[in-house]
Design a protein around this motif. Structure first.
Motif, mmCIF file in Angstrom:
data_model
loop_
_atom_site.group_PDB
_atom_site.id
_atom_site.type_symbol
_atom_site.label_atom_id
_atom_site.label_comp_id
_atom_site.label_asym_id
_atom_site.label_seq_id
_atom_site.Cartn_x
_atom_site.Cartn_y
_atom_site.Cartn_z
ATOM 1 N N GLY A 39 0.813 -1.211 0.000
ATOM 2 C CA GLY A 39 0.000 0.000 0.000
ATOM 3 C C GLY A 39 0.849 1.264 0.000
ATOM 4 O O GLY A 39 0.525 2.243 -0.678
ATOM 5 N N HIS A 40 1.935 1.234 0.732
ATOM 6 C CA HIS A 40 2.845 2.389 0.712
ATOM 7 C C HIS A 40 3.413 2.573 -0.691
ATOM 8 O O HIS A 40 3.614 3.686 -1.150
ATOM 9 N N GLY A 256 -6.932 5.614 -3.503
ATOM 10 C CA GLY A 256 -7.622 4.464 -2.913
ATOM 11 C C GLY A 256 -6.650 3.485 -2.269
ATOM 12 O O GLY A 256 -5.435 3.574 -2.440
ATOM 13 N N MET A 257 -7.231 2.570 -1.557
ATOM 14 C CA MET A 257 -6.439 1.602 -0.797
ATOM 15 C C MET A 257 -6.049 0.396 -1.649
ATOM 16 O O MET A 257 -6.644 0.134 -2.691
ATOM 17 N N ALA A 262 -9.456 -8.863 -1.279
ATOM 18 C CA ALA A 262 -10.607 -8.007 -0.971
ATOM 19 C C ALA A 262 -10.618 -7.443 0.441
ATOM 20 O O ALA A 262 -11.599 -6.917 0.901
ATOM 21 N N GLU A 263 -9.520 -7.534 1.129
ATOM 22 C CA GLU A 263 -9.476 -6.895 2.434
ATOM 23 C C GLU A 263 -8.369 -5.858 2.449
ATOM 24 O O GLU A 263 -7.336 -6.028 1.817
ATOM 25 N N LYS A 264 -8.611 -4.822 3.173
ATOM 26 C CA LYS A 264 -7.586 -3.799 3.293
ATOM 27 C C LYS A 264 -6.309 -4.432 3.826
ATOM 28 O O LYS A 264 -6.331 -5.245 4.724
ATOM 29 N N SER A 298 -9.618 4.244 -7.136
ATOM 30 C CA SER A 298 -10.218 2.919 -6.963
ATOM 31 C C SER A 298 -9.324 2.058 -6.090
ATOM 32 O O SER A 298 -8.112 2.194 -6.108
ATOM 33 N N PRO A 299 -9.942 1.161 -5.366
ATOM 34 C CA PRO A 299 -9.109 0.182 -4.662
ATOM 35 C C PRO A 299 -8.471 -0.761 -5.677
ATOM 36 O O PRO A 299 -9.055 -1.000 -6.740
ATOM 37 N N ILE A 300 -7.288 -1.249 -5.398
ATOM 38 C CA ILE A 300 -6.712 -2.253 -6.283
ATOM 39 C C ILE A 300 -6.391 -3.525 -5.500
ATOM 40 O O ILE A 300 -6.073 -3.487 -4.321
ATOM 41 N N GLU A 301 -6.487 -4.609 -6.205
ATOM 42 C CA GLU A 301 -6.139 -5.919 -5.664
ATOM 43 C C GLU A 301 -4.702 -6.226 -6.038
ATOM 44 O O GLU A 301 -4.345 -6.191 -7.217
#
Length: 463
Positions: A39-40, A256-257, A262-264, A298-301
RNA sequence: GGCGGCGUGGCCGAGUGGUUUAGGCAGGGGCCUGCAAAGCCCCGUACGGCGGUUCGAUUCCGCCCGCCGCCUCCA
């Protein structure tokens, strides 16, 4: 002109600058208490893409990003490992910059460390107390949120609804559950700085407001970070600036995170994947492409599957660079230089239009892949000049997004070079069995093998 | 409970009130190739569910279901 979704207004807004020609941006960096996670990495990439695009269009960018080198987590870790806070912070900051470099992220133009600004933070807190905006308790100094105009702007919630959701700790002396610490009085064994309220250290929200205003001045252009920072961190920075009587950020940008299955991504959930680990297995460019193919909000996987997908996509770009032997310096050109160099204006205009629309990198990337097909098709049809021109625009536009294409053949060690020579000999003699045997061995050694008019060409297969 | 957002073809992931399609990856067929690789061409007819608005909705509105983020440290 670039338009960005502004977290404060909830709308797409033109990026109007305090001073035409220069963009001043402050991006919340990280607290160096552990190795960075993926995420960083996305955060660094998101703002690198913004910065590169601004620079691509000819703007100068003052990019300030802090390092929080004093914090509860650093203190905990130092205590647990029996070393100093500074040792912990230094170690993980170093790991961080290595990862940043591996991602091809341009380092910020300035990197303030929280510990270097404590005096100024004390001054701010004093001023806020004097103005009656903050008050002292047994364990620290807190900002009173009640009087702050528009508190909840970034959370898009009223003070009342925020208060309703707030969790209250037992034994707190805060006047409102939303009030936050500007200064934390020291507990035994903690590193401290002197202050009118006794030894202690600054609160996190105070660090960033002081450093951003100190280095970029009032009304700087853009403040950003992950969406999880919008509230309370950025909200609280803004609240302090307001109480201080300073003009704060003109625009707010949040990305986005990253999720894993599918989990943060987070340590507490135990699905923590380190960026360092990712960069050992996969090259940074592939992660960049993965990030670019989704919108920044958007969140990304990030999973082995989505990374493998990106690796293959990248291979397609590199194959183009090989086919046309594209010069790596093409990826350094800015818009004006590209136009001067005769890069197809239509491709450049389409790219700019997409990027100006809230950094629509998914569409921009799609456009680049269309150009890839165009270049290959033209080359297949013998339209050499057109093909070359299109391929050049691919290199320029990918470069604008921070993706350098790897074309030209790698340095071969003696052993490999001999095999290549032997294979070319075998092929010249139409000794297919021998040629295939050599190819298999090369592939087993991690090479991609292509037959070209110029003989056997190798490229590294990344994975 | 409050706020914000999401649910698109095998996977990732854009986009749009209707006419011709995002793009990538994977897969199938073909061309090219000594065989490959790279590349090109063709192929999937998808938009969570139920209503509503409309001549027409995946796209607008409502409700429902599921998921995610924030409201606590977090990129």
């Amino acid at each position: 002109m670039l338009h960005l979704h502004d977290t404060a207004t909830g709308r797409r807004e033109p990026l109007e600058l305090r001073e035409p020609g220069t963009v001043t941006m402050y991006v919340c960096g990280l607290t160096v208490y552990d190795v960075p996670h993926v995420g960083h990495g996305r955060a660094a990439l998101a703002f690198d893409v913004l910065r590169r695009y601004l620079e691509f269009t000819g703007l100068r960018v003052d990019h300030v990003s802090n390092v929080t080198d004093i914090d509860d987590k650093i203190i905990d870790r130092a205590a647990a490992e029996g070393r100093s806070e500074q040792e912990v912070a230094t170690e993980y900051e170093e790991v961080w910059w290595q990862a940043v470099d591996a991602l091809g992220v341009r380092r910020p133009t300035e990197v303030p460390h929280a510990t270097g600004y404590v005096g100024k933070m004390v001054a701010l807190v004093s001023e806020l107390v004097e103005r009656g905006a903050a008050y002292e308790t047994d364990d620290g100094v807190y900002l009173s949120v009640d009087g702050v105009d528009g508190y909840g702007l970034l959370a898009h919630q009223s003070l009342d609804s925020l208060r309703a959701g707030a969790r209250v700790e037992v034994g707190e002396q805060k006047r409102s559950p939303l009030d936050f610490a500007l200064w934390k009085k020291a507990k035994p064994g903690e590193p401290t700085w002197p202050s009118p309220w006794g030894p202690g250290r600054p609160g996190w929200h105070t660090e960033c407001v002081v450093m951003s205003l100190e280095l970029l001045g009032d009304g700087f252009d853009l403040h950003g970070g992950g969406i999880d920072l919008a509230f309370p961190h950025h909200e609280n920075e803004r609240a302090q600036a307001l109480c201080w009587g300073r003009d704060f950020a003109r625009h707010w940008m949040h990305h986005g995170m990253v999720t894993v299955e599918a989990e943060k991504m987070s340590k507490s959930l135990g699905n923590f994947t380190t960026l360092t680990e990712l960069l050992e297995r996969t090259e940074g460019r592939a992660y960049r492409l993965l990030v670019l193919r989704a919108h920044y909000r958007s969140p990304i996987e990030v999973t082995p599957a989505t990374l493998a997908d990106a690796v293959e996509g990248l291979a397609r770009l590199d194959a183009l660079a090989r086919r046309f032997d594209l010069d790596p310096s093409l990826s350094e050109l800015d818009l004006a230089q590209a136009r001067e160099a005769g890069v197809d204006g239509g491709a450049l205009d389409a790219f700019v239009e997409r990027m100006d629309d809230d950094l629509d990198t998914p569409e921009a990337v799609a456009g680049i892949f269309e150009l890839v097909r165009g270049a290959n098709s033209a080359a297949d049809a013998g339209r050499t000049e057109e093909a070359r021109g299109t391929a050049v625009s691919v290199a320029v536009l990918a470069g604008a997004l921070g993706l350098r294409l790897v074309g030209g053949g790698p340095e071969l060690d003696e052993h490999t070079a001999v095999m290549v020579r032997q294979r070319d000999e075998a092929r010249a003699e139409r000794d297919w069995a021998r040629a295939d045997r050599i190819r298999e061995q090369l592939e087993a050694e991690g090479w991609g093998v292509e037959d070209t008019p110029g003989g056997t060409k190798l490229h590294r297969r990344s994975g």
